[in-house]
Each structure stands twice: as structure tokens, then as C-alpha cells.
Design an enzyme around this catalytic site. Structure first.
Site, short mmCIF file in Angstrom:
data_model
loop_
_atom_site.label_atom_id
_atom_site.label_comp_id
_atom_site.label_asym_id
_atom_site.label_seq_id
_atom_site.Cartn_x
_atom_site.Cartn_y
_atom_site.Cartn_z
N HIS A 181 0.85 -1.19 0.00
CA HIS A 181 0.00 0.00 0.00
C HIS A 181 0.88 1.23 0.00
CE1 HIS A 181 -4.22 1.27 0.46
NE2 HIS A 181 -3.69 2.40 0.91
N ARG A 195 -13.37 12.73 4.08
CA ARG A 195 -12.13 13.53 4.29
C ARG A 195 -11.68 14.21 3.01
NH1 ARG A 195 -8.29 9.09 5.67
NH2 ARG A 195 -6.68 10.67 5.42
N SER A 226 -6.63 4.79 8.49
CA SER A 226 -7.31 4.46 7.23
C SER A 226 -6.59 3.30 6.54
CB SER A 226 -7.32 5.70 6.34
OG SER A 226 -7.60 5.36 5.00
N LYS A 262 -7.88 -1.01 6.60
CA LYS A 262 -8.12 -1.77 5.36
C LYS A 262 -7.20 -2.98 5.27
CE LYS A 262 -7.48 1.74 2.39
NZ LYS A 262 -7.94 3.07 2.68
N1 URA Z 1 -4.29 5.99 1.51
C1 URA Z 1 -5.32 5.52 2.26
O1 URA Z 1 -5.78 4.41 2.09
N2 URA Z 1 -5.80 6.32 3.21
C2 URA Z 1 -5.32 7.54 3.45
O2 URA Z 1 -5.80 8.20 4.34
C3 URA Z 1 -4.26 8.03 2.65
C4 URA Z 1 -3.75 7.22 1.67
#
Ligand code: URA
Length: 424
Positions: A82, A168, A183, A187
């Protein structure tokens, strides 16, 4: 408990309890708390920050707001990656088919554009027919049969993050350390991979402007991941100018396809090899990072990575004829080349400003419900530090509105900063 008290408490810089955070997350997810109340609380968090415990509870409440995937039946070695966000960042689209072609299962849930940065899910949808939505069963079946699936958060994985993330984006509350950490990690924890490489970006085109802040964010995310049994490796990427040369959904897909066909741009190549060699390491498929890099290059040059990309696209409904012939992609109505007005050297191409300009052209969203214009964006010709000659092409703008094009021409000429070179 009620939301007004929770908003007031955070506004007044007091620490929220586990119960208060869980109350907010579950009632916002099920629609009992309104967008404007959630916006007030998120803004208070943005301004006042969060303690480590608050960030921990927020992460876990969001991770548990939907289903938590168990991928152990696919393999113990499913590795995820990520990025904390960037401009022109097409790393996942290029890298993950390479990793899958090397026999490492890839189960990737990607985000949409956020603020001035683009999102992998939006970019993949620029391929006609490609669907980023899948049920959990389909997602797992795709990973088992094709070795790779790249989707977005349409199924019930961390639905609270999905809602808060898009809120946001529309209230200028993206670049907050606890909100980004929670965040991303909510995930990642919910999507089931037990090994994770995080690309933490910093600089003018990233949410964290300095390496020091990027390191704090990396540390925070590593702690959150480890507490859920996820092995985390962070790599850092400086993002002052866009990654690669293209910014905008279709344009980035075309650049990715070119890369997978072997035409690798240097800065993008370096990022891909850096992150990928660590993914291979975490998957237990190679301890020597340099060898891992060489194996990745062989996988690209042999055509196997591009074949894997095609297989994934086809499996998810995409029309692979566009990958074979990128001229088929729909073009923007107005395509305008920009030329240098002097002999000199490129000093700056501010990634945030270029990302914001691409969003203005329609490549990103201003409101949650906005529809993205896939064909618009910007391509650059040079990297910072390179020489340019008078009247040499330095960029191209792709627009679908004449007015926006005129504005973008003026803006881009300011953004690409060229300094005269002294003649001896
Ligand atoms: N990527 C994400 O998944 N969340 C964020 O807040 C910023 C980048």
C-alpha cells in the site's frame, strides 16, 4: 452517549474513549450519524490530532466495521502493498502483475483518488469493462485461479474507512497522520494479508512533506500492523515531482502498459524494484534483494508480467485489445503541447500542484459523487535537473473543455520552473 458530546470533547482537545470511538464509527457507518456531524468530528481530529490509544481504537473499529478476510486457505504468503499516496503513482498497477507472474499470490484492495493524489482503482477503471467490484468469494476465487486480483473496497471490507475516506477528501482533511495511519491499516488488517510492504511517500507531492514525518507515520503503521499479527516492511519514496511522466487515469494506464511491455522509465523502475524486492523477501521467495530485483527484470523482459496483467484484466471483464493497442483508448478533445520559453534547466515540477491541476481538468473528484473524466491529465517530457532548449516540448495537456485547457496552459507554464543556464 451522543455524537454532540463526542464532537465537543474532541473540539476541546480531550481524549476520546474506546467506547466513544466505536460509537462514532458504527453509527456513522450505519447512517445514524450525518455527514455534517462526522465532518465536524473529523475536522476536530484533524486540528487536534489523536493519542496513540485513540488511533489504535479508530483503526480497530474501522477494521471491524465489516468482514475481516481470512486468506490462509490461499497461502500463508499472500503479500500486500500500500502507498500513502502520490502523484503519478502507478506502482501497484505495474508491480503487482510482476509479483503474481513470479508465483506469489496477490490479493489487492486499492483506494480511489484522494485529495490531489490519484487512486489505483480509478485508474484500472480507465480500461473499458474492467470491474473493480467483487464479492469476497469472487475475489478469493480470482486470486486462486489467476494468482492476482485487484479490486476496490466495494465489498464489506472496512466500510467505515470507505465512508470516512471519501468524506475527508471533500472537507480538506486528508493529510493527517492518525487519519492516514488508521485508514490504511484498518483496510490492510481487514483484507487479510499477513505480510505487507508500505510505500511511505514524502515531499511536495505527498501528504507527509518531510522524511521525519514520513518516519513517524511509518512507525505508527508498523505498530498498528504488528498488533494484528501483520509483518510490515516500510520503504520510503521521495515524491517532489510526479512518479514517471503521466498524471491522469488513462494516461497512467498507458504508461503502465508500456512499462510492462519493457519500456521502463528510470524513476518508476527504481520504485518498482525497491518495493517488489521487499515483497518477494517477505513472501519467503528470496532473501537477497539484489537477486530479487534481477528476477523481476527478467520477468518483465520475458513478457510474463504483461501476460499476467492481461490475464487479470480479462478475468475482471476488461477489454484486453486496449492493452495490445493503446491507441484505442478514448482521447481527450483538446491535446496541447507546451514548449519551453528558454534555454535552461528544470528546477521544479511540483507534484502537488500538478496533481491539483490534473484534478481541476477532471482527473479527480471535488465532491464525493463527482464522476472522473478518464481521458484528461498531463504528461511531462523531462525530470527535474534535466536540460531543456528554447522551444523544446516540455509537457502535454489533455482536456475536454477549452476554458479548462486555457487555464491549465497558464498554470503549467508557472509550475514547470525552468532556470536560465549561465553562458560562459
Ligand atoms: N491511503 C489511504 O488508504 N488512506 C489515506 O488516508 C491516505 C492514503
Amino acid at each position: 452517549m451522543n455524537i454532540l458530546e463526542i464532537i465537543a470533547k474532541k473540539r476541546d482537545k480531550k481524549e476520546l474513549t474506546k467506547e466513544e470511538i466505536e460509537y462514532f464509527v458504527s453509527n456513522y457507518t450505519n447512517g445514524k450519524i450525518t455527514d455534517y456531524q462526522a465532518a465536524a468530528l473529523i475536522m476536530a481530529i484533524y486540528i487536534n490530532g489523536m493519542t496513540d490509544s485513540e488511533t489504535f481504537y479508530l483503526t480497530y473499529s474501522m477494521a471491524n466495521s465489516g468482514e475481516v478476510l481470512d486468506l490462509s486457505d490461499i497461502s500463508e504468503n499472500v503479500v500486500d502493498k500500500h502507498s500513502t499516496g502520490g502523484v503519478g503513482d502507478k506502482v501497484s498497477i505495474v508491480l503487482l502483475p510482476i509479483i503474481a507472474a513470479m508465483g506469489i499470490p496477490v490479493a489487492k484492495m486499492s483506494g480511489r483518488g484522494l485529495g490531489f493524489t490519484g487512486g489505483t482503482a480509478d485508474k484500472l477503471e480507465a480500461i473499458p469493462g474492467y470491474t473493480t467490484s467483487a464479492t469476497i468469494q469472487e475475489f478469493k476465487r480470482n486470486v486462486k485461479t489467476v494468482g492476482i486480483s485487484m479490486i476496490t473496497q466495494t465489498m464489506n471490507i472496512a466500510p467505515a474507512d470507505k465512508k470516512i475516506y471519501s468524506l475527508r477528501d471533500t472537507i480538506s482533511c486528508v493529510d493527517s497522520m492518525p487519519l492516514i495511519a488508521s485508514s490504511i491499516m484498518s483496510k490492510k488488517i481487514a483484507s487479510g494479508a499477513k505480510k505487507l510492504v508500505l510505500e511511505v511517500t514524502y515531499g511536495k507531492g505527498a501528504f507527509m512533506k518531510t522524511i521525519e514525518k514520513a518516519k513517524i507515520l511509518a512507525n505508527e503503521m508498523t505498530k498498528l500492523g504488528n498488533s494484528a499479527g501483520v509483518e510490515v516492511k516500510c520503504v520510503f519514496t521521495k515524491m517532489d515531482e510526479p512518479l514517471g511522466y503521466a498524471v491522469g487515469n488513462t494516461l497512467e494506464i498507458i504508461e503502465s502498459i508500456e512499462f510492462l511491455k519493457g519500456r521502463m522509465k528510470e524513476d518508476l523502475k527504481e520504485e518498482i524494484l525497491k518495493i517488489g524486492s521487499n515483497m518477494i523477501y517477505l513472501a519467503g521467495m528470496g532473501d537477497n534483494l539484489e537477486e530479487n530485483r534481477q528476477r523481476m527484470i527478467q520477468t518483465i523482459n520475458s513478457g510474463k508480467a504483461f501476460e499476467k496483467f492481461k490475464e487479470m484484466v480479462q478475468n475482471q471483464g476488461g477489454d484486453v485489445s486496449y492493452l495490445e493497442n493503446t491507441n484505442k483508448f478514448k482521447k481527450a478533445k483538446y491535446i496541447k503541447d507546451i514548449y519551453s520559453k528558454k534555454d535552461g534547466k528544470i528546477i521544479e515540477q511540483n507534484a502537488e500542484k500538478i496533481g491539483t491541476l490534473a484534478c481541476f481538468l477532471g482527473a479527480g473528484r471535488e465532491k464525493k459523487e463527482d464522476v472522473i473524466d478518464m481521458s484528461v491529465g498531463i504528461t511531462l517530457e523531462k525530470k527535474v535537473g534535466q536540460r531543456v532548449r528554447l522551444n523544446e516540448k516540455i509537457a502535454t495537456i489533455y482536456a475536454n473543455s477549452e476554458q479548462k485547457l486555457d487555464y491549465a496552459i497558464k498554470k503549467l507554464e508557472e509550475i514547470i520552473f525552468i532556470k536560465n543556464i549561465e553562458k560562459n
